[in-house]
Every structure is written in structure tokens, then in C-alpha cells.
Write a protein that holds these residues in place. Sequence first.
Motif, mmCIF file in Angstrom:
data_model
loop_
_atom_site.group_PDB
_atom_site.id
_atom_site.type_symbol
_atom_site.label_atom_id
_atom_site.label_comp_id
_atom_site.label_asym_id
_atom_site.label_seq_id
_atom_site.Cartn_x
_atom_site.Cartn_y
_atom_site.Cartn_z
ATOM 1 N N GLY A 93 0.761 -1.309 0.037
ATOM 2 C CA GLY A 93 -0.123 0.125 -0.129
ATOM 3 C C GLY A 93 0.694 1.251 -0.023
ATOM 4 N N HIS A 94 2.188 1.147 -0.209
ATOM 5 C CA HIS A 94 3.229 2.363 -0.137
ATOM 6 C C HIS A 94 2.738 3.047 -1.499
ATOM 7 C CE1 HIS A 94 6.357 4.567 0.763
ATOM 8 N NE2 HIS A 94 7.190 4.374 -0.649
ATOM 9 N N GLY A 95 2.636 4.292 -1.706
ATOM 10 C CA GLY A 95 2.256 5.204 -2.745
ATOM 11 C C GLY A 95 3.486 5.118 -3.480
ATOM 12 N N ARG A 96 3.511 5.365 -4.653
ATOM 13 C CA ARG A 96 4.530 5.967 -5.863
ATOM 14 C C ARG A 96 4.116 6.677 -6.820
ATOM 15 N NH1 ARG A 96 4.824 0.627 -3.908
ATOM 16 N NH2 ARG A 96 6.887 -0.081 -2.979
ATOM 17 N N ALA A 97 4.909 7.441 -7.071
ATOM 18 C CA ALA A 97 4.752 8.539 -8.299
ATOM 19 C C ALA A 97 4.662 7.735 -9.373
ATOM 20 C CB ALA A 97 5.803 9.482 -8.151
ATOM 21 N N TRP A 98 3.520 7.794 -10.232
ATOM 22 C CA TRP A 98 3.226 7.529 -11.416
ATOM 23 C C TRP A 98 3.064 8.700 -12.495
ATOM 24 C CZ3 TRP A 98 -0.769 7.916 -15.213
ATOM 25 C CH2 TRP A 98 -0.740 6.858 -16.137
ATOM 26 N N LYS A 99 3.611 8.231 -13.792
ATOM 27 C CA LYS A 99 3.190 9.091 -14.822
ATOM 28 C C LYS A 99 2.877 8.188 -16.101
ATOM 29 C CE LYS A 99 7.990 8.614 -16.282
ATOM 30 N NZ LYS A 99 8.601 7.744 -15.363
ATOM 31 N N SER A 100 2.389 8.973 -17.029
ATOM 32 C CA SER A 100 1.743 8.205 -18.277
ATOM 33 C C SER A 100 2.862 7.405 -19.062
ATOM 34 C CB SER A 100 1.164 9.430 -18.989
ATOM 35 O OG SER A 100 0.746 8.759 -20.202
ATOM 36 N N GLY A 101 2.575 6.366 -19.143
ATOM 37 C CA GLY A 101 3.605 5.165 -19.996
ATOM 38 C C GLY A 101 3.997 4.312 -18.806
ATOM 39 N N ASP A 102 3.923 4.565 -17.574
ATOM 40 C CA ASP A 102 4.528 3.484 -16.579
ATOM 41 C C ASP A 102 3.346 2.292 -16.578
ATOM 42 O OD1 ASP A 102 6.440 5.171 -15.875
ATOM 43 O OD2 ASP A 102 5.823 5.862 -14.127
ATOM 44 N N PRO A 103 3.816 1.288 -16.111
ATOM 45 C CA PRO A 103 2.725 0.167 -15.970
ATOM 46 C C PRO A 103 1.707 0.734 -14.850
ATOM 47 C CG PRO A 103 4.836 -0.923 -15.949
ATOM 48 C CD PRO A 103 5.101 0.795 -15.991
ATOM 49 N N VAL A 104 0.554 0.226 -15.053
ATOM 50 C CA VAL A 104 -0.376 0.795 -14.009
ATOM 51 C C VAL A 104 -0.377 -0.549 -13.037
ATOM 52 C CG1 VAL A 104 -2.938 0.965 -13.639
ATOM 53 C CG2 VAL A 104 -1.960 2.059 -15.546
ATOM 54 N N PRO A 105 -0.243 -0.158 -11.968
ATOM 55 C CA PRO A 105 -0.360 -1.082 -10.702
ATOM 56 C C PRO A 105 -1.666 -1.638 -10.590
ATOM 57 C CG PRO A 105 0.178 0.967 -9.661
ATOM 58 C CD PRO A 105 0.373 1.052 -11.255
ATOM 59 N N ALA A 106 -1.999 -3.026 -10.285
ATOM 60 C CA ALA A 106 -3.210 -3.522 -9.882
ATOM 61 C C ALA A 106 -3.639 -2.909 -8.651
ATOM 62 C CB ALA A 106 -3.206 -5.048 -10.288
ATOM 63 N N PRO A 107 -5.074 -3.132 -8.140
ATOM 64 C CA PRO A 107 -5.444 -2.769 -6.604
ATOM 65 C C PRO A 107 -4.849 -3.992 -5.776
ATOM 66 C CG PRO A 107 -7.253 -2.940 -8.503
ATOM 67 C CD PRO A 107 -6.163 -3.401 -9.256
ATOM 68 N N ILE A 108 -4.904 -3.632 -4.513
ATOM 69 C CA ILE A 108 -4.358 -4.471 -3.575
ATOM 70 C C ILE A 108 -5.645 -4.949 -2.649
ATOM 71 C CG2 ILE A 108 -1.785 -3.832 -3.598
ATOM 72 C CD1 ILE A 108 -2.588 -2.318 -0.909
#
Length: 410
Positions: free
Chosen positions: A376-391
Motif C-alpha cells: 500500500g506504499h504510494g509511488r509516483a506514477w506518470k503516463s506510460g508507466d505500468p498501471v499497478p493493480a489494486p491490492i
Amino acid sequence: MRPHVEMIHEDDYVWHAAELPGGEGRAGERRLSADEEDGSGSLRLDFHTDWGRGPGIHHANTEYYVLDGSMTYGGRRIGKGGYLYLPKGVPADAVTFAEGTRILHYREYGDAGFDPVESLAAPRWEGAREDVIVIDSEAMNWDAVPNAGPMPGLFIKYLHVDPVTGFYTRLVHAQEGWADHRLAHHPCYEEAYTVQGHMEYNFGTLDLGTYFFRPARVKHGHFTTMEGGATWLLRSDGELHNWYTEHEWVRWGGEAINYGPEGGRMRWSQSAHDLGRGPSRRTEQDLEMLRASLAYAREQGAVDTDVHLHGHGADRSLIAIAKAIDAARLQGGHDDHSHDHSHDHGEGQPALGWGTDPAALEHPDERTDTGAHNRGHGRAWKSGDPVPAPIISSLPVRSRSRGYWDGEGL
């Protein structure tokens, strides 16, 4: 890392003496959520007397929001809706609160430490980069949220946005009738305190005084806004991207060693669908609003499927497992359903066909970075990165009076 709190009413918490070093006066606090590693916290404060303290430097990014009463900062008095942001390491002016004032108080990336200074001319800490913000939110206009979901009817007042990290604090209002039939997850945490109104959603009832802290990637949704609409003070530690799920399911099981019949062995399995069996807590009004959300989305070109809550209709976990087995049979050259699945598959057997490699559903750094201990640790995400699934967060703290857990959105 803060624990998942979804959701709780402030009255379910005990009172503590407020942790406000260097101040004069008496106040109590309810600790809505806390990070015991770095001192961050979200608090509800009541001031039992007039309270104040002089200029100083906070050890955390500090926020105050006035629910009732008044706050004075640097000689400027603000009543209900007053908002104050005091960055970590930046000299701040004197602040006072009138007796009887009720506020929300937030600390981020630090504890309650406070160093008095002689004046605002005192030097900033190295690396301090933001400035003090003072806002009367009651004087602000509501702006329509650009992407409100499948339906219009969400409005926003931005109180603070960190231009570097995207961390933001804002007021959000959903008008009566606004709904969202989907389940969403985000790359950042999300927390909110309900300051007005009534909304139903997958974890229970949001009304005045309810609160949640939701770590990154926890699914939530099936929102229906009831009479009078609903308003929250909402915070996130990064830009809030919305990723949606439908046909969600969870199934778990095992083999009992000593709790089967007569204390013996047995095989067992349960699913989120099983948890939702029985009379639904969602009213027909709720369900009609979810259907209206779906209809609007389809009018806009979406291909979303019908809304089915857990416990009603088919168990989606069984359908998904059957599809995965069928895909594996096709992969392995089986063209009928006569293959014996009474044994465990070993090496050489085709993998079940879930459709996507599980490794593609993770942030590329989540097993190696400083947050690897907690999904559940948040991480910066930008367009083009893999989209992490829900936990899955299977047992967040839930209110004795407002929370409800029937597997919906698990």
C-alpha cells in the motif's frame, strides 16, 4: 506508513490531550490516523479555552481547517472554513484559536515539534521551499471537477497543491444524485473527513464526522450521494489518477488440519460473493442511482457492464476460475472437459489463463525500493508507466456505527 482506516466516525475515538507544544490554553484531540514512523497524523481538535502560541518553525507540514469557531493568524481572523498551511522548516507567525473552536489538524512528514523564533525574519531550514498559505474557503467559488466520473456533479475548492510532489488538500462537494457505479484505485493515498451531507459507498455510510485514510491501490467506489449532497476535506500525497475495475472478485481457501468435522481435516473455500449473501444493505434508491451512473457512462461511449453487487447474481470468482481453466486447456491442447483436475498440477502443466502476467501489474520498483515492505506504499506514477493493480486490504478499522463489510469492493 499509516494503516488503512476505512471508515470510522470520530465519535468512535477517545479524546487525548492535544499535542501542541509551546502553546497556552487547553485543547483535546481525537487521533483519526497516525504514522508512528515519522509522526504524521490527522487529528480532530476541540479548544476548551482560548489557545495560542507565538511565531515559530514547525517540524512537519502543518495544516489547520476551522469547522466551527475562529482562528487568528498574524492578526487576521477567519471563521468557519478558515484554512492555514504552515510548511515544515518555514517561520510562521503567531496563531490563536477561540474557546469552543473545532478544527481539523494535519501534520505531514514530521512530528508535532515546534521551535519558537523571535520573528518571521528567522532563517528557514535548509531545503524548505514552500510558503505559508492563509485562505477563507467560505469566500471561494466552487469549480466543477474536470473529470467528475461517469456523471457531472462534483465540485472542488483547492486549498493547497505542492507544485513538486503533487500533494494536495482540497474541499470536494458531490451534489445530490451524483453516483459512480465503478470501483477505483489510485497510485497515492487518499483521506477525507466528511464536513457535510450523506453518501453511501462500498465501505458504509459517509456522513458528518466520518473519516477514512486509504493507502494507495485500495479499491473503493459504488458511490451514491443522498439528500443534500456531501462535502469533504480531502487530501492525497500525489496526483490522483483514477483506474477502474469491474467484475472484481476475491476467493481464498485452504485445507483444515483440525477444524473439520469432529476436529478432523477438510477442504474449504470462501469468496467475497459469499460475504455479500443475504439482504443487501443497499436500498433500491442506491441501486437506481448506480444504474443511472452506468446509463450515463454508456451514453458517453463507455462499454461498462451491468452493476452486480457481491452476494447477488453469479459468483464472479467461479466464472473467472472456469475461464482460466478453459484457457489453460486450450493452451495445453485439451479440446474437451474430460481432463482430470483432481490432482495438483506440477511442472510441465499449462498455467491457468488469467490473461495478464502478474508481473505486469506491479510498479517496477515495488519489490526493491524503500516501500517494498508494504504494497500500500504510494509511488509516483506518470503516463506510460505500468498501471499497478489494486491490492486487498481485508480488515481496515471500521466504525461501530457507520462502517459495513460485506465483501463489496474487497
